[in-house]
Design a protein around this motif. Structure first.
Motif, PDB file in Angstrom:
ATOM      1  N   ILE A 185       0.849  -1.213   0.000  1.00  0.00           N
ATOM      2  CA  ILE A 185       0.000   0.000   0.000  1.00  0.00           C
ATOM      3  C   ILE A 185       0.875   1.251   0.000  1.00  0.00           C
ATOM      4  CG2 ILE A 185      -1.637   1.356   1.366  1.00  0.00           C
ATOM      5  CD1 ILE A 185      -2.820  -1.354   2.338  1.00  0.00           C
ATOM      6  N   GLU A 186       1.864   1.270   0.874  1.00  0.00           N
ATOM      7  CA  GLU A 186       2.700   2.469   0.983  1.00  0.00           C
ATOM      8  C   GLU A 186       3.472   2.729  -0.312  1.00  0.00           C
ATOM      9  OE1 GLU A 186       3.370   2.381   5.827  1.00  0.00           O
ATOM     10  OE2 GLU A 186       5.036   1.818   4.515  1.00  0.00           O
ATOM     11  N   THR A 187       3.950   1.659  -0.943  1.00  0.00           N
ATOM     12  CA  THR A 187       4.727   1.836  -2.174  1.00  0.00           C
ATOM     13  C   THR A 187       3.850   2.353  -3.313  1.00  0.00           C
ATOM     14  OG1 THR A 187       6.156   0.027  -1.503  1.00  0.00           O
ATOM     15  CG2 THR A 187       6.262   0.664  -3.812  1.00  0.00           C
ATOM     16  N   VAL A 188       2.727   1.697  -3.523  1.00  0.00           N
ATOM     17  CA  VAL A 188       1.883   2.045  -4.680  1.00  0.00           C
ATOM     18  C   VAL A 188       1.196   3.401  -4.455  1.00  0.00           C
ATOM     19  CG1 VAL A 188      -0.084   1.328  -6.094  1.00  0.00           C
ATOM     20  CG2 VAL A 188       1.550  -0.386  -5.262  1.00  0.00           C
ATOM     21  N   GLU A 189       0.578   3.555  -3.299  1.00  0.00           N
ATOM     22  CA  GLU A 189      -0.116   4.824  -3.041  1.00  0.00           C
ATOM     23  C   GLU A 189       0.897   5.972  -2.920  1.00  0.00           C
ATOM     24  OE1 GLU A 189      -3.274   5.592  -3.044  1.00  0.00           O
ATOM     25  OE2 GLU A 189      -4.098   3.574  -3.309  1.00  0.00           O
ATOM     26  N   GLY A 190       2.099   5.644  -2.453  1.00  0.00           N
ATOM     27  CA  GLY A 190       3.143   6.663  -2.350  1.00  0.00           C
ATOM     28  C   GLY A 190       3.550   7.223  -3.703  1.00  0.00           C
ATOM     29  N   ALA A 191       3.308   6.458  -4.751  1.00  0.00           N
ATOM     30  CA  ALA A 191       3.620   6.918  -6.113  1.00  0.00           C
ATOM     31  C   ALA A 191       2.380   7.516  -6.786  1.00  0.00           C
ATOM     32  CB  ALA A 191       4.146   5.749  -6.943  1.00  0.00           C
ATOM     33  N   ASP A 192       1.327   7.709  -5.990  1.00  0.00           N
ATOM     34  CA  ASP A 192       0.059   8.253  -6.462  1.00  0.00           C
ATOM     35  C   ASP A 192      -0.596   7.399  -7.548  1.00  0.00           C
ATOM     36  OD1 ASP A 192      -2.020   9.988  -6.140  1.00  0.00           O
ATOM     37  OD2 ASP A 192      -1.301  11.398  -7.659  1.00  0.00           O
TER      38      ASP A 192
END
Lengths: 216, 382
Positions: B341-348
């Motif tokens: 979640i943090e990786t994907v959402e962190g890249a918007d």
């Protein structure tokens, strides 16, 4: 480049027609079948396997190399069998790719190599249901059961086969070898297999070693 | 429709959540889709064959399991078989697995003439059974939603390369790729329409989104060059045809290890990618890069709990698929889900939490629960 090196290169390149011609030429030139097999065909195939590991060769290229070896073996096999004292002398083996996995390149190569080493081989091919493997072991009473899987999700079927053989009371009468791209020694140990081999060539000494551990 | 589900959070419906994510938009939180075939069948206590022989039982299993686990979709039979069978292939139906091709239908070029390439999904083979399941799922969801469909229905389709490989046998397919690329193209050209018609019919029957996959073009199988020149163009053609005919959001599943070609994969123009056992950071970074260059339209990444870590994805498939879901503990699921979640959402990009391949038979209910729990815990949008 020597003729043996040429054979090696042609197997690596997957050139079926040239490989057969070169094998015939090598025999005419006095090379032994064993020498052609080990230093030409197997070495070429191993080079291809190394290329696969490095991401330089892929399944189509691997298949072409294995096809080259297969057609060359039609010429070499009778000569190799003469040398090994005939088929079946070294023991019996049942080979199968486990259920759900349709890959059989490695399996075919192991079968060919074991045959040339004097084993009587029943190659059940790819995608074999566990119950069929158990039935074949009951029927043939082999010394070696070889299980193959190329997919990381189908390697999980291997312990099921081992359990099924145990449930059928057959586990102690056979030695079980496992192999295939994702299968390594630690996995073999984890699932209770007796042996693992890196490739078809190294499967032969491992099969002989395991066969020697059985009393009959 | 927003309803108060857990006191401390306002949740939208699974339909709104999933469709928003597929469209690159944020609803209330990250949705969950692990393509819940086995979750549903195991919760219902039925085998695949029992559910195949009794489509109403399959519908009941899908509905009840979604209500029990609270993930964000239901799926139809989602499997290879109906189209290939209607084309003329013989299938075998294992007791508790999806059908498999019993023997290759095409062994020579001559055999191409014996294949029924033009199909009518409303009449041919078992394709109407799949459409029946879609219609029944739709009816039941609307009934349970008191007039509103609250959970989306997702269907599946086979890329032309996969269909061709099913018809010829996988080994022969790879030999055809090596020896006769023109024949490979002819096979894919012919194979495309059957599954396209099936997806169109499923859309007309009520599905809301589609996912397609290709397990024969990964780095485990063919070279990047073969992928770029032979099979990727047919993925793209298939995706463009689905979009043109249905307008549905399309998820592509690169099954296996595609590390060396994700830039090309994203250029097949799917909306979402259900990632195989690959490094999530790399997959996310490449998606952002290809989007920024205008080469792709990636809106969301689906996956990939149980995926490989950097240390194990150096170009080899050393990672058993969906390892964590099958063998891990709920805390492992939670930890990996948080990282995804943090990786994907962190890249918007939008994250749709899932495994790294199809739902894994025999996974514990606790692990399946843990994924939904992790989405609620770590995937809330502010």
């Amino acid at each position: 480049m020597s003729i043996i090196e040429e054979i090696r290169k042609n197997v690596f390149d997957g050139d079926e027609n040239n490989t057969v011609e070169l094998v015939k030429k090598a025999l005419d030139a006095g090379k032994t079948a064993k020498e052609i097999l080990d230093e030409g065909l197997v070495a070429g195939l191993r080079d291809c396997g190394d290329g696969f590991e490095k991401g330089e060769k892929f399944i189509p290229e691997m298949l072409l190399s294995s096809e080259s070896m297969k057609v060359a073996m039609v010429v070499l096999k009778p000569l190799l069998l003469e040398g090994s004292g005939g088929s079946g002398g070294a023991g019996k083996a049942v080979l199968a790719t486990v259920e759900g996995d349709v890959h059989d390149i490695g399996l075919e190569l192991v079968g060919t190599m074991l045959e040339t080493a004097g084993f009587e081989v029943r190659n059940m091919g790819p995608d074999v249901p566990t119950e069929d493997i158990v039935a074949a072991v009951k029927e043939d009473k082999p010394h070696i059961v070889g299980l193959s899987a190329l997919l990381s999700n189908t390697m999980d079927v291997m312990p099921d086969v081992i359990d099924a053989l145990a449930d059928a009371g057959l586990r102690d009468s056979v030695k079980i070898m496992v192999g295939g791209a994702p299968v390594k020694q630690d996995f073999a140990d984890e699932i209770g297999a007796d042996g693992w081999a890196y490739d078809a060539a190294s499967a032969v000494p491992k099969a002989k070693e395991l066969r020697a551990q059985l009393s009959d | 429709m927003i309803y108060d589900m857990y006191g401390n959070t306002k949740e939208v419906t699974p339909y709104e959540r999933m469709m928003a994510a597929l469209n690159g938009e944020k609803a209330d939180r990250v949705p969950v889709n692990f393509y819940p075939r086995w979750a549903a069948l195991e919760y219902a206590g039925v085998t695949f064959k029992e559910a195949w022989d009794n489509p109403d039982l399959y519908v009941k299993a899908q509905i009840q399991a979604q209500e029990r686990f609270q993930y964000d979709c239901v799926i139809d039979y989602d499997m290879m078989g109906p189209v290939e069978e209607a084309m003329g292939a013989k299938l075998k139906y294992p007791e508790n697995d999806v059908p498999q091709i019993a023997e290759p239908l095409i062994k020579t070029k001559e055999d191409m003439k014996n294949v029924k390439w033009k199909l009518d999904p409303r009449k041919d083979g078992n394709m109407p059974k799949v459409l029946y399941v879609v219609r029944r799922l739709k009816e039941e969801l609307i009934r349970r939603g008191r007039g509103t469909q609250h959970v989306p229905i997702i269907t599946w389709g086979s890329c032309p390369s996969r269909t061709a490989a099913c018809l010829t046998g996988f080994k022969e397919w790879f030999l055809i790729v090596a020896r006769d690329p023109d024949w490979a193209v002819e096979l894919m050209e012919n194979a495309l329409d059957g599954w396209l018609q099936m997806i169109i019919a499923a859309w007309e029957a009520g599905v809301d989104a589609v996912w397609i996959n290709d397990p024969v073009s990964s780095r485990d199988c063919i070279s990047r060059d073969h992928y770029e020149k032979l099979t990727q163009p047919y993925q793209r053609k298939f995706i463009e045809a689905i979009r043109r005919e249905t307008g549905m959001k399309i998820t592509f599943h690169p099954c296996g290890n595609w590390h060396d070609r994700m830039d090309l994969v994203y250029q097949n123009q799917a909306d979402s990618y259900f990632l195989g056992p690959m490094d999530i950071e790399m997959c996310t970074r490449v998606a952002v890069e290809t989007n920024e260059k205008g080469l792709s339209r990636v809106k969301s990444l689906n996956g990939n709990v149980g995926a490989a870590t950097k240390s194990t994805t150096d170009g080899q498939t050393a990672v058993p698929y969906a390892t964590t879901m099958k063998r891990g503990k709920p805390e492992d699921i939670e930890k990996e889900a948080k990282a995804v979640i943090e990786t994907v959402e962190g890249a918007d990009l939008r994250c749709i939490l899932g495994t790294n391949c199809w739902d894994v038979k025999g996974s514990s209910f606790a692990n399946r629960d843990a994924m939904v729990y992790a989405a609620r815990k770590y995937g809330q949008y502010k």
